[in-house]
Design a protein around this motif. Sequence first.
Motif, PDB file in Angstrom:
ATOM      1  N   HIS A  71       0.846  -1.197   0.000  1.00  0.00           N
ATOM      2  CA  HIS A  71       0.000   0.000   0.000  1.00  0.00           C
ATOM      3  C   HIS A  71       0.883   1.249   0.000  1.00  0.00           C
ATOM      4  CE1 HIS A  71      -2.329   3.178   2.100  1.00  0.00           C
ATOM      5  NE2 HIS A  71      -3.310   2.747   1.312  1.00  0.00           N
ATOM      6  N   GLU A  74       2.204   2.347  -3.223  1.00  0.00           N
ATOM      7  CA  GLU A  74       1.138   2.848  -4.090  1.00  0.00           C
ATOM      8  C   GLU A  74       0.884   1.951  -5.305  1.00  0.00           C
ATOM      9  OE1 GLU A  74       0.753   7.094  -4.610  1.00  0.00           O
ATOM     10  OE2 GLU A  74       2.436   7.373  -3.225  1.00  0.00           O
ATOM     11  N   HIS A  77      -5.005  -0.799  -5.967  1.00  0.00           N
ATOM     12  CA  HIS A  77      -6.039  -0.402  -6.928  1.00  0.00           C
ATOM     13  C   HIS A  77      -6.985   0.564  -6.222  1.00  0.00           C
ATOM     14  CE1 HIS A  77      -9.097  -0.559  -9.962  1.00  0.00           C
ATOM     15  NE2 HIS A  77      -8.495  -1.524 -10.633  1.00  0.00           N
ATOM     16  N   GLN A  78      -7.062   1.779  -6.706  1.00  0.00           N
ATOM     17  CA  GLN A  78      -7.887   2.798  -6.061  1.00  0.00           C
ATOM     18  C   GLN A  78      -9.375   2.630  -6.357  1.00  0.00           C
ATOM     19  OE1 GLN A  78      -6.855   4.989  -3.909  1.00  0.00           O
ATOM     20  NE2 GLN A  78      -4.653   4.824  -4.182  1.00  0.00           N
TER      21      GLN A  78
END
Length: 181
Positions: A71, A74, A77-78
């Motif tokens: 996380h 980054e 998956h947003q």
Amino acid sequence: MTIHSCAVFCGSRFGNDPAYAESMAQLGHGLAQAKITLVYGGGHVGLMGAVADSALKAGGRVIGIIPTFLHQREVMHQGVTELEITPDMHTRKARMFELSDCFAILPGGFGTFDEMMEIVTWRQLNLHSKPIIVLNVKGWANSLIQTLDDAVAQGFVEPETRGFIQVCSDVDAFFALVPSL
């Protein structure tokens, strides 16, 4: 057994054959159409991202489970329906197990192999009786399947335990198995 959710274990890379990503897109779409929640590793990269994107595009529910260290990089998956952040990989696998009625082993590498072997071991230890299906797209798992069969032939794995792992060659065959589970 009715399947409401399916964990997919697959690569964070696309592999060398476009057929892998095409199959993941077909699988994600099919899960959404069947109203089966996709539970996966939470990434937006590689085959993981392809299956999640396809399920979301088709209106499906997608739950991503990602450990803190990924996380923080980054790679998550947003756009998933739900995203859970776990402290580590062990907790991630346990949470995926809790949320899933069956497990699909898709093209991938060492992480995929690790996830598969743990879930099979848990079944061998009678910690669950959930279906485990290897989707052998373009024969990516032929050597793995042969290794499993060799372990039986050499007396290290009981034939019954080897039977916990079903194998199919494509997405249509996968969905032919799922209703019968």
